[in-house]
Scaffold this active site. Structure first.
Site, PDB file in Angstrom:
ATOM      1  CG  HIS A  94      13.574  29.264 -60.300  1.00  0.00           C
ATOM      2  ND1 HIS A  94      12.486  30.077 -60.502  1.00  0.00           N
ATOM      3  CD2 HIS A  94      14.665  30.046 -60.477  1.00  0.00           C
ATOM      4  CE1 HIS A  94      12.898  31.302 -60.793  1.00  0.00           C
ATOM      5  NE2 HIS A  94      14.209  31.318 -60.795  1.00  0.00           N
ATOM      6  CG  HIS A  96      14.019  32.787 -65.373  1.00  0.00           C
ATOM      7  ND1 HIS A  96      14.019  34.050 -64.827  1.00  0.00           N
ATOM      8  CD2 HIS A  96      14.770  32.032 -64.538  1.00  0.00           C
ATOM      9  CE1 HIS A  96      14.753  34.060 -63.726  1.00  0.00           C
ATOM     10  NE2 HIS A  96      15.229  32.853 -63.536  1.00  0.00           N
ATOM     11  CG  ASP A 119      -7.562  18.356 -65.689  1.00  0.00           C
ATOM     12  OD1 ASP A 119      -8.608  18.020 -65.112  1.00  0.00           O
ATOM     13  OD2 ASP A 119      -7.443  18.351 -66.931  1.00  0.00           O
ATOM     14  CG  HIS A 170      12.517  35.930 -59.773  1.00  0.00           C
ATOM     15  ND1 HIS A 170      13.255  35.707 -58.646  1.00  0.00           N
ATOM     16  CD2 HIS A 170      13.058  35.146 -60.727  1.00  0.00           C
ATOM     17  CE1 HIS A 170      14.215  34.843 -58.924  1.00  0.00           C
ATOM     18  NE2 HIS A 170      14.113  34.496 -60.178  1.00  0.00           N
ATOM     19  CE1 TYR A 228      -6.801  12.049 -68.273  1.00  0.00           C
ATOM     20  CE2 TYR A 228      -4.816  11.403 -67.099  1.00  0.00           C
ATOM     21  CZ  TYR A 228      -5.432  11.882 -68.242  1.00  0.00           C
ATOM     22  OH  TYR A 228      -4.676  12.178 -69.339  1.00  0.00           O
TER      23      TYR A 228
END
Lengths: 243, 243, 243, 243
Positions: A94, A96, A119, A170, A228
């Site tokens: 998580h 910001h 991708d 958020h 790839y």
């Protein structure tokens, strides 16, 4: 307990400031040992330059602290919810990060507008519904996980193929098979959010990628026919065959 | 005199270039000793890489220099006014950080559009009225403090819960219980101003946070029931209880 | 084999993160030995901080790997196509630099709006047509080269005078007489894309440079009468003559 | 010859990459010895990390090279023209800094919208007229100086009070009493151009500063009654008097 995983989660956390994804302490990474049913997460509010591997807190899938002297991230209930409902993920992050937050504040998906997106993310990265007053007051962090999972269910999305979501108002959560991959996915989300913003200011045309281009780029890097990178049987052969 | 406070104010000033909040000498931090009624402030126009703790100037609450060979910041009268009218603040910072300045130039509040904002600022960060011709010519820097205080009063804002303001056409002031916290608040303001700008370009919808989300995020980090970080009784318990 | 060229291609690749043109492994540079008909390219998916000159892969003009233990870049067929159809270029670079990608996502040329553009690119940098479903499924990377070459042909552009293109929905390719010059051109494209974006938001006027200004700036740096820099007969004389 | 001035001009040039004002070799600073009628300028096209003080080229006010093995900047005729027509300036800088270039490309002045602007520039920074076809072909760099001087004359601007201009479609020139001050002014221009851009996207209101605020900020830092910084009689007294 779980010393290797603590090291791995510590290193993934330390990537966040290096990749420009966090200011101050605003972010956290966790990683899970599925066999033991325990996960390891950053302690709450500790600055990155003071963080040590042994500070990591061990939590079980009921959200209870099993080991550690420090409080785990205040977002721990969100991590718990996601590990319980997305059974194949091995790490969660998580942040910001500012471009993803801008889309979350605008309550808008990060749309699939270029192949860098394709991708890594097979669809638009969804902005999950903002929580209701009741959800916020009852169990804020747990319900933050709930709105993500509900959004994936309602839209029929595959959480492995689209390993991130915005929580409206958020910010972003991302995940992956390992903590390191989760952080990678969080950075890709930030990069494409910036690019999308600018493309959307340049023109009001519909810029969504066609499905066949999403298919091509996504499966060039994922699954049995990926070619790839260095770790698959198809790639060198492909390079020769294609021309 | 006040050697510890000088060191603290010096260190807070040195955070400004590190956090990308100032170019050249365009910023200043002060910190106050409330018992002695004296505060310590950066000298005017001294480059950050030449600044030393002993350069800090000591000023009383009438705005008179009490100790120091150098001129204090030319914004000293603003600091004096704020310390006199916001009796619980311990530190003040003024910068010309570019995103906050852009909102100040546009004469617009930095609105509460995401939870990063709500973690630090309980309301929109107000753009105080531009000074009149008379206010500018009579006592420019003193009246800069006056327009901030007047704006908080007129709007019924709590200066502890919303520890920053823009001065229209000029730039941001932030404050807090310590010089270090004031600088933190100035950085948060800069980050959310950038995010707000982009959200406001993405959509013309009303994106203001609902009061219950402002309440949740603000009180998660502040006051008796805070549970973010390591220094409160509620946090570990909360992590367990919530799931 | 081709040790000097490998070193040169390695160094050009290492410029990409330094110039802010790539995140992670998202970019690749190649360089060709025209006499031998062989070119050298970055291996696929190798992080820049682990890359070594000897990792470079040698490929022939049929796109076959001639030397190297690693898989070449998955974009190898694009490089092969461009070397075959643009016979005077000595180096090629592909990045996902964010401003150029934003124009590619918007399916818009990077227009010639200032003299920095004209110093390097004699015309708008074209956004090549997006590939069709058939082109993507048949030979994606090869057809990526094909759409670039087709666009230059259809618009009558000179690939030496305009050494870059966007592939719509994807990102930029740039080239030049050497790998180093190709990287330089990729950076110029990124810089002018950013400037163009901001100019285009400031006004809706037509800002295209007139042809005589394109001529002046382009030929100040290129061709027999160039007088910029140290390596031409005209420059010192020009400085004297002009005033 | 002029060893001290060469050192000073060298150091001012080296500030350009540090302040983020140039990519590659795209910028140059000069400084003049008014008594001798000679000025010192960066050589053309030399990378900043290879530049040495002794590389600086000495030029007279006819634009002739008087000393130096290298070609002077290709913009030398512009510097010559400005030194001849703005007799009180001691240093000139030309960059392609991206925000100023964006305004130049849009053919728009950088308007006075905040007090950071007013601290350095007493008016809007003007965008000089683009050169005509004839002016470009006849004497491009000399006429670049001519359009700046003509614009200041036509608008009745004071080149000491507004020490910079944009050349439309091209980029900024700035100047000052010394090469170092010229670079400072170029950086301020870049900072306020960025802030202006964002303010102008936030609102379409007229945001121009009133004259009395321009007066206050400009004269707080300039002239007989300045009180900012350490080098004037008024500042400490002011700090006391104002409260």
């Amino acid at each position: 307990m779980l010393e290797e995983l603590k090291q791995e989660v510590y290193e993934a956390n330390m990537q966040l400031p290096k990749l420009g994804l966090v200011s101050f302490t605003w972010g956290n990474v966790s990683g899970i040992d599925r066999e033991k049913g325990l996960y390891v997460i950053k302690p709450s509010g500790v600055p990155y330059d003071e963080l040590k591997p042994e500070d990591m807190v061990v939590v079980n899938l009921k959200g209870e602290v099993v080991e550690g002297d420090m409080n785990p991230s205040s977002d721990t209930p969100t991590h718990t919810y996601l590990y319980n409902h997305f059974p194949k993920i091995g790490g969660i992050v998580h942040t910001h990060s500012p471009w993803a937050v801008s889309f979350a504040a605008a309550n808008m998906d990060v749309p699939a507008l270029n192949t860098t997106h394709a991708d890594t993310f097979y669809t638009d990265v969804p902005a999950a519904d903002a929580l209701t007053k009741e959800e916020i007051e009852e169990d804020y962090e747990g319900n933050t996980g709930k709105t993500i999972v509900r959004t994936f269910k309602e839209r029929g999305l595959d959480y492995e193929a689209t390993p991130a979501a915005l929580v409206s108002q958020h910010g972003p959560f991302a995940w992956g098979p390992t903590p390191d991959k989760a952080v990678y996915n969080a950075k890709v989300l930030e990069v494409v959010a910036e690019e999308d913003y600018h493309a959307m200011q340049l023109t009001r045309q519909n810029l969504e990628l066609p499905q066949y281009l999403l298919d091509k780029h996504y499966y060039r890097k994922h699954g049995a026919n990926a070619y790839y990178g260095q770790n698959n049987a198809h790639s060198k052969d492909h390079a020769k065959r294609e021309n």
